[in-house]
Design a protein around this motif. Structure first.
Motif, PDB file in Angstrom:
ATOM      1  N   UNK A 137      21.730 -42.508 -10.329  1.00 26.76           N
ATOM      2  CA  UNK A 137      21.016 -41.329  -9.832  1.00 26.76           C
ATOM      3  C   UNK A 137      20.700 -41.489  -8.347  1.00 26.76           C
ATOM      4  N   UNK A 138      20.191 -42.656  -7.964  1.00 27.43           N
ATOM      5  CA  UNK A 138      19.822 -42.885  -6.568  1.00 27.43           C
ATOM      6  C   UNK A 138      21.070 -42.852  -5.686  1.00 27.43           C
ATOM      7  N   UNK A 139      22.135 -43.493  -6.181  1.00 18.60           N
ATOM      8  CA  UNK A 139      23.359 -43.593  -5.383  1.00 18.60           C
ATOM      9  C   UNK A 139      24.075 -42.252  -5.263  1.00 18.60           C
ATOM     10  N   UNK A 140      23.687 -41.278  -6.112  1.00 16.82           N
ATOM     11  CA  UNK A 140      24.327 -39.970  -6.017  1.00 16.82           C
ATOM     12  C   UNK A 140      23.812 -39.194  -4.806  1.00 16.82           C
ATOM     13  N   UNK A 141      22.711 -39.657  -4.219  1.00 21.18           N
ATOM     14  CA  UNK A 141      22.192 -38.994  -3.017  1.00 21.18           C
ATOM     15  C   UNK A 141      22.640 -39.773  -1.785  1.00 21.18           C
ATOM     16  N   UNK A 142      22.828 -39.078  -0.699  1.00 27.56           N
ATOM     17  CA  UNK A 142      23.158 -39.745   0.550  1.00 27.56           C
ATOM     18  C   UNK A 142      24.644 -39.823   0.813  1.00 27.56           C
ATOM     19  N   UNK A 143      25.046 -40.773   1.663  1.00 26.33           N
ATOM     20  CA  UNK A 143      26.448 -40.887   2.062  1.00 26.33           C
ATOM     21  C   UNK A 143      27.057 -42.177   1.497  1.00 26.33           C
ATOM     22  N   UNK A 144      28.294 -42.432   1.855  1.00 24.23           N
ATOM     23  CA  UNK A 144      29.033 -43.579   1.339  1.00 24.23           C
ATOM     24  C   UNK A 144      28.259 -44.895   1.507  1.00 24.23           C
ATOM     25  N   UNK A 175      10.409 -48.032  -8.154  1.00 23.63           N
ATOM     26  CA  UNK A 175      10.130 -47.576  -9.518  1.00 23.63           C
ATOM     27  C   UNK A 175      11.016 -46.406  -9.941  1.00 23.63           C
ATOM     28  N   UNK A 176      11.324 -45.507  -8.999  1.00 17.99           N
ATOM     29  CA  UNK A 176      12.189 -44.376  -9.336  1.00 17.99           C
ATOM     30  C   UNK A 176      13.602 -44.840  -9.657  1.00 17.99           C
ATOM     31  N   UNK A 177      14.080 -45.855  -8.934  1.00 15.35           N
ATOM     32  CA  UNK A 177      15.424 -46.386  -9.199  1.00 15.35           C
ATOM     33  C   UNK A 177      15.474 -46.985 -10.598  1.00 15.35           C
ATOM     34  N   UNK A 178      14.420 -47.723 -10.969  1.00 12.74           N
ATOM     35  CA  UNK A 178      14.385 -48.327 -12.307  1.00 12.74           C
ATOM     36  C   UNK A 178      14.305 -47.239 -13.372  1.00 12.74           C
ATOM     37  N   UNK A 179      13.445 -46.227 -13.146  1.00  8.31           N
ATOM     38  CA  UNK A 179      13.261 -45.182 -14.154  1.00  8.31           C
ATOM     39  C   UNK A 179      14.477 -44.296 -14.310  1.00  8.31           C
ATOM     40  N   UNK A 180      15.050 -43.878 -13.184  1.00 10.99           N
ATOM     41  CA  UNK A 180      16.129 -42.895 -13.252  1.00 10.99           C
ATOM     42  C   UNK A 180      17.512 -43.522 -13.144  1.00 10.99           C
ATOM     43  N   UNK A 181      17.583 -44.795 -12.797  1.00 11.19           N
ATOM     44  CA  UNK A 181      18.868 -45.487 -12.765  1.00 11.19           C
ATOM     45  C   UNK A 181      19.498 -45.524 -11.381  1.00 11.19           C
TER      46      UNK A 181
END
Lengths: 595, 125
Positions: A337-344, A328-334
């Motif tokens: 946004x999710x891919x901006x966290x973490x590594x390659x 749900x967070x991926x859908x809400x925030x895009x």
């Protein structure tokens, strides 16, 4: 409208240390003080700091109380809630900080975390759908159903880079994409909540603290692949999670967020629970589906993959609880946004269950790629009693150990793979200098021997033979060629087992031999356990120069193995000694040593 | 639930119930009510409740938190309300009641006008 909220953790950890009594007492005392119109008591999910439960957080100031018993409640009500004087002696006292941290957000334990999957755990009341909606719940489902096509949903999940949080790390969007085009009269969305790794409890905490996020994500997945029925396979050993899931499903049905014609879009989706009765192998996807079908939980060969032929022979997707909680967070925030966290290659955050020899036992959520050092030293608060950090076992019985020399390794799927370790479901068992690595490998092997379903010979017999060899080594009866024999068997079991259980069962052995071969050799060649754990290799001795003949050791020995007269040095009879260590603990002169 | 609008309306209604639970950061304005014996005896509780209600009703909880404190030693001026805005001097209101509290919310907290007539300075100390 209330001026203050008292949040009491109702997760399994805090519940077993008595939080339900604390909740009752708060309700009672608040009513007694005439504050029941001003202060509300809310039962929440897990806050993560399970070692210090029961946890109580009071808002609006966010005061963080730990280890609260029902007896402390009247003081908190009288002092804090009535007069506004926080009770300092009960406030969280962060190790090294020296002062009581006033607010939750100020603690090292929370500052370095990024909570996505756990975003609502410890914040909302999981038994009230209203509170989930109040923090934006079911908006992602609404957005998906009214503004997106199934293809767009799958693309969004693909773009986010989310990978399965259950252990294997398969890209979630890819799983959905492979299932979507398969035509069938019925498809299924399953949730794997059969969390079985010793030491891992993040899925339980999500289900207990935020069950609706999983229901919402499953409905989104259903829309994406064209399914109308979901099943949550949850282990029967999680009674609180089951209770809250049942309440959540009921409330979602009442509000028509599950059922027919959701959001007036004509989309139907419903979810049912299935309880697993304690077989570790049922966490494996094909065994899990076989178990839902009502058969004995045994894995079957793939292909066909579940996306083609899964539950009841229909196309099925199966994701883990924590994976769903991110959706749900991926859908809400895009996705960006999710891919901006973490590594390659490892996006987003991961929840880890910290256990073993660490100060802050509990749940932590951090961006992928965070160095192990940050997890152990900053968030985990280091090793208790000033001991030295030796290794951490990740991924439970399927994983391996990361030795202290790799403490700066970024924790993500690929870096751990490089040193033949896995993130797995996220259990992290921390070990200090007092842990024997051969004993640890034996512990995990005992687990897999018990849990092997018996279908594949390699796993059923191979794990048992390996356990026998390990047992021999810990008793000082090992031979030097046993090490190579273990590695040979390990390869054989890995290559010839059908499912993940057997394929990964030898991992603890392989990685402990890789990093701690010297400990194996010490057991075999010198008949010595360097950590002082393996009882058969230990002996207790009294130093006659230091012994004052106080008789304390003799009086505490449960098997009367110590003899001697008053004021004369005592002697231990090694034939009788059961190596319990009582004498050493009780000696006031440090005269007893263990080798 | 038959439309996204319906869900959003429900969310708006329920928001006040949970947004108090956001963790307080440094940019927060703190409204502190003296709730020692002297404060309670002179009627601080209705003041505290009114302030808290208004801040939640007007959806200000992301910027303002209402809490209690103990006795600050000016018992004859209770109920006392202090407003602590980041980067500004503390404002102390004395002899408050729920009606005056409403004015403080409207004028001071929302519009930024300090109500001189109710402050400690107005008592000439």
């Amino acid at each position: 409208m209330y001026r203050s909220h008292v949040l009491v953790c109702g997760g399994t950890g805090c519940n077993s240390s008595g939080s339900h009594h604390v909740i009752e007492k708060f309700t009672e005392e608040i009513a007694k003080a005439g504050l029941d119109k001003e202060v509300s008591v809310v039962q929440t999910g897990c806050h993560g700091l399970c070692a210090l439960g029961p946890i109580v957080v009071i808002y609006p100031d966010g005061t963080y109380y730990t280890q609260i018993s029902a007896d402390d409640v009247p003081e908190i009500v009288q002092e804090h809630l009535l007069k506004g004087r926080p009770v300092e002696r009960l406030m969280y006292d962060e190790e090294n900080a020296g002062t009581e941290a006033k607010s939750l957000a100020d603690t090292d334990f929370y500052k370095k975390q990024t909570r996505v999957a756990l975003r609502n755990c410890g914040v909302i009341n999981p038994e009230q759908i209203d509170e989930y909606i109040a923090v934006g719940g079911y908006e992602a489902l609404g957005k998906v159903l009214t503004t997106m096509t199934p293809e767009q949903v799958i693309q969004e999940v693909l773009d986010s880079g989310l990978r399965g949080r259950g252990g294997a790390g398969f890209p979630t969007g890819m799983k959905w994409k492979l299932c979507a085009p398969n035509k069938a009269d019925q498809k299924y969305v399953c949730c794997n909540a059969d969390e079985g790794d010793p030491g891992a409890f993040m899925d339980r905490s999500v289900l207990e603290g935020d069950p609706h996020s999983v229901l919402e994500a499953m409905a989104i997945a259903g829309y994406a692949i064209g399914a109308h029925q979901g099943y949550i396979y949850v282990r029967a050993e999680y009674p609180i999670a089951i209770k809250r899931l049942r309440i959540a499903i009921k409330q979602a049905r009442e509000m028509e967020l599950l059922g027919k014609d959701i959001f007036g879009t004509g989309f139907d989706f419903d979810i049912d629970l299935r309880l697993g009765s304690g077989a570790f192998v049922c966490g494996e996807e094909t065994a899990l589906m076989t178990s839902i079908e009502g058969n004995r939980g045994e894995p079957r060969p793939r292909p066909p993959f579940p996306a083609v032929k899964g539950l009841f022979g229909k196309p099925t997707i199966l994701n883990n609880v924590e994976t769903y909680a991110n959706i749900p967070e991926i859908i809400n925030k895009g996705a960006a946004w999710f891919a901006s966290m973490g590594t390659e290659t490892s996006k987003g955050t991961k929840v880890f269950a910290l256990g073993g020899k660490i100060n802050n036992t509990g749940l932590v959520e951090i961006p992928m790629g965070t160095p192990l050092r940050t997890i152990i030293e900053d968030i985990g608060g280091g090793i208790p009693n000033g001991k030295k950090f030796k290794a951490v076992q990740t991924g439970g019985p399927s994983g391996g150990c990361i030795p202290a020399s790799y403490i700066d390794i970024p924790v993500d799927y690929d870096h751990l793979k490089e040193i033949s370790c896995i993130i797995g479901s996220g259990g992290m068992i921390v070990m200090d200098e007092d842990n024997c690595m051969v004993d640890i490998a034996k512990f995990f092997l005992e687990f897999t021997v018990d849990e092997s379903c018996g279908k594949c010979t390699a796993c059923r017999i191979g794990t048992r033979r390996m356990l026998e060899i390990l047992d021999r080594i810990t008793k000082g009866e090992g031979k030097i060629e046993d090490i190579d024999k273990l590695l040979e068997l390990a390869t054989y079991v890995q290559e010839n087992s059908l499912c993940g259980l057997g394929q990964t069962a030898p991992n603890p052995i392989i990685s402990t031999i890789k990093f701690f071969r010297d400990e194996y050799e010490a057991h075999i060649l010198e008949k010595r356990c360097p950590a002082g754990v393996c009882k058969a290799l230990l002996s207790y001795n009294i130093d006659p120069d230091k012994c004052k003949g106080c008789t304390l050791c003799a009086r505490n020995c449960p098997v009367n193995a110590i003899s001697g007269t008053v004021r004369q040095p005592h002697v231990i009879d090694h034939e009788k000694c059961i190596k319990c260590g009582q004498c050493m603990e009780n000696c006031k002169f440090g005269a007893i040593s263990r080798k | 639930m038959k439309s996204l609008e319906e869900l959003k309306a429900l969310r708006e209604k329920m928001r006040a119930q949970v947004n108090m639970r956001e963790n307080v950061g440094g940019e927060h304005t703190r409204v502190v009510v003296g709730m020692a014996t002297c404060g309670i005896a002179s009627g601080a509780r209705p003041v505290l409740n009114r302030l808290s209600e208004l801040v939640q009703e007007k959806d200000l909880t992301d910027k303002i938190s209402v809490t209690q404190t103990g006795c600050i030693g000016l018992c004859q001026y209770e109920p006392i309300v202090e407003v602590l805005e980041p980067g500004k001097e503390k404002v102390t209101y004395i002899k408050m009641n729920p009606e005056k509290a409403e004015e403080v919310v409207e004028q001071h907290l929302i519009r930024g006008n300090v109500l001189g007539k109710y402050t400690l300075a107005s008592a000439g100390i």
